[in-house]
Scaffold this active site. Sequence first.
Site, short mmCIF file in Angstrom:
data_model
loop_
_atom_site.label_atom_id
_atom_site.label_comp_id
_atom_site.label_asym_id
_atom_site.label_seq_id
_atom_site.Cartn_x
_atom_site.Cartn_y
_atom_site.Cartn_z
N CYS A 195 0.78 -1.24 0.00
CA CYS A 195 0.00 0.00 0.00
C CYS A 195 0.81 1.29 0.00
O CYS A 195 1.99 1.29 0.32
CB CYS A 195 -0.87 0.08 1.25
SG CYS A 195 -1.74 -1.39 1.63
N ASN A 242 -0.64 1.30 5.77
CA ASN A 242 0.41 0.65 4.98
C ASN A 242 1.24 -0.22 5.92
O ASN A 242 1.77 0.27 6.90
CB ASN A 242 1.29 1.72 4.33
CG ASN A 242 2.50 1.13 3.61
OD1 ASN A 242 3.52 1.79 3.49
ND2 ASN A 242 2.39 -0.08 3.12
N CYS A 274 12.51 -0.91 6.41
CA CYS A 274 12.56 -1.94 5.36
C CYS A 274 13.56 -1.52 4.28
O CYS A 274 13.33 -0.57 3.54
CB CYS A 274 11.17 -2.12 4.72
SG CYS A 274 11.23 -3.18 3.28
N TYR A 326 14.10 -1.34 -4.06
CA TYR A 326 13.17 -1.57 -5.17
C TYR A 326 11.86 -0.79 -5.12
O TYR A 326 11.42 -0.26 -6.14
CB TYR A 326 12.87 -3.07 -5.22
CG TYR A 326 11.76 -3.47 -6.16
CD1 TYR A 326 11.90 -3.30 -7.54
CD2 TYR A 326 10.57 -4.00 -5.68
CE1 TYR A 326 10.88 -3.66 -8.41
CE2 TYR A 326 9.54 -4.36 -6.55
CZ TYR A 326 9.70 -4.18 -7.91
OH TYR A 326 8.69 -4.53 -8.76
N CYS A 357 8.35 -12.21 4.20
CA CYS A 357 8.26 -10.95 4.96
C CYS A 357 6.94 -10.93 5.72
O CYS A 357 5.91 -11.29 5.16
CB CYS A 357 8.32 -9.77 3.99
SG CYS A 357 7.99 -8.19 4.80
N CYS A 360 15.84 -3.40 8.53
CA CYS A 360 15.43 -4.80 8.57
C CYS A 360 16.06 -5.51 7.37
O CYS A 360 16.01 -5.00 6.25
CB CYS A 360 13.90 -4.89 8.48
SG CYS A 360 13.30 -6.58 8.30
N CYS A 417 14.40 -10.73 5.23
CA CYS A 417 14.15 -11.61 4.07
C CYS A 417 15.45 -12.17 3.50
O CYS A 417 15.43 -13.10 2.70
CB CYS A 417 13.33 -10.90 3.00
SG CYS A 417 13.92 -9.27 2.59
FE1 SF4 Z 1 11.61 -5.30 4.07
FE2 SF4 Z 1 12.58 -7.77 3.81
FE3 SF4 Z 1 12.28 -6.71 6.24
FE4 SF4 Z 1 10.13 -7.35 4.78
S1 SF4 Z 1 11.66 -8.76 5.62
S2 SF4 Z 1 10.44 -5.47 5.97
S3 SF4 Z 1 10.84 -6.90 2.69
S4 SF4 Z 1 13.66 -6.00 4.60
#
Ligand code: SF4
Length: 465
Positions: free
Chosen positions: A12, A120, A254, A260, A400, A450, A453
């Site tokens: 979002c 979001n 993130c 991206y 994620c 973060c 992933c």
């Molecule tokens: Fe972003 Fe990856 Fe963390 Fe999800 S897991 S918030 S996509 S860095």
Amino acid sequence: MDQESDTLRHHCGVVGVHSANPDNIPEKLFYGLFALQHRGQESAGICYRKEIPEDGSGRFVTYKDLGMVSTVLSRYLNKPHPSTLGIGHVRYSTRGGNQLENAQPLAASCNKGTAAIAHNGNISNAALLNTRLSTEGSIFQSSSDTELILHMIARSRQPDFKSALLETLQDLEGAFSMVMLHEEQLIAIRDPWGFRPLYIGFSEGLTVVASETCALDMLKIRDFREVEPGEIIHIDSSGLRSETFSPKEKKRRCVFELIYFARPDSLVFGESVYLTRKAMGAALAMDESIEADLVMSVPDSGNSAALGYAEKSGLPFEQGLTRNHYAGRSFILPTTSQRELAVRMKLHPVREVVRDKRIILVDDSLVRGTTSRILISLMREAGAKEVHLRLSSPEIKFPCYYGIDIPTRKELISNSLNPGEIAAHIGADSLRFLSIPRLKECLQDGEGYCYACFTGEYPIQPREV
Ligand code: SF4
């Protein structure tokens, strides 16, 4: 398979507007959301406070539908809709969830007044909270986390909306950057970890909250700041009040917003998206051992990183792939030839650029590898001598829980194959990912992000029922 799912998808984008004087708020929401269209293309919607001039009161009007902003909301460009506040939302639904009842904003009246919300992110303890509320008798109309928040506020035993909202926020875990309306107030909230970006900007009596600064630029707003992690801001005719609703957590923004999702002309987390992507491309070039003739990008997502790579390596940058911007989404494509056709419809090599060349091809990330495999075969067909794929992100291996739709671990190619094996599988001469240490070097505060992933180390463990 769904060809489109060979990429990561955002859930979002949000916008909120407050004006000191009656203004055409729906029109402003339209333009703000239009700038955020890349964050979600399944549905668009707004909720604004319609002024009733006869008695000076107002009521919330919500309009939302499945489709793009320009289709769903163009009706608001035809005539003025005087108002002082509103919120808007663009959404990409998770797989199987493309339903109008999940479109936002959501508005509801309860004993604490009328409120609307656009959100979001993903609440990582939503399943747990949902079960608790259902057991207590709540009936949900949608499967979105957002409705959950409204229910929690309505069921709170706190005496008023503000204290019920603060109580609700204490129970939420995960990612939530949101805008809300309550009576004559616009409210902006960002989770304590700061997973998703949120900005607030000011211009001549106008206050605008948006996921990215490109939406503020669209509304000619140059004076802005981030809504801080753990901050709640109330905006009404008496001004702006900010407070912290949660003790400071370690920031966990993130990193994929920068790799991206966000638009290159945006700032997110205080970083220029374009310059950060260029730095990622340059970082990839630093560790290069392959000799090549030129650098190309997979447009548009690989453009900035490829430019950075070319600049650092001294190799020429060429636009060797043409993107057809009119190719819509392609859905279930069961056969190889259909999938190849879908990629051909979207991306096609410029034969005169690639013929007889040793090429460094830069893209942002690798999910399943299906698109890259087809693309590389198209480049070989067009005469490319060597294709070396370079990715400006580390290997994606884990799902994620904070608002990004990533395929299951089994579907992620980096889970089952190492880079050499992936290169062989997709037909590349070599393949390299950006390492996590190099990625951190490209960020002002690399520890405040973060990376779950890539690493599987989740800052907040998702809580199942
Ligand atoms: Fe972003 Fe990856 Fe963390 Fe999800 S897991 S918030 S996509 S860095």
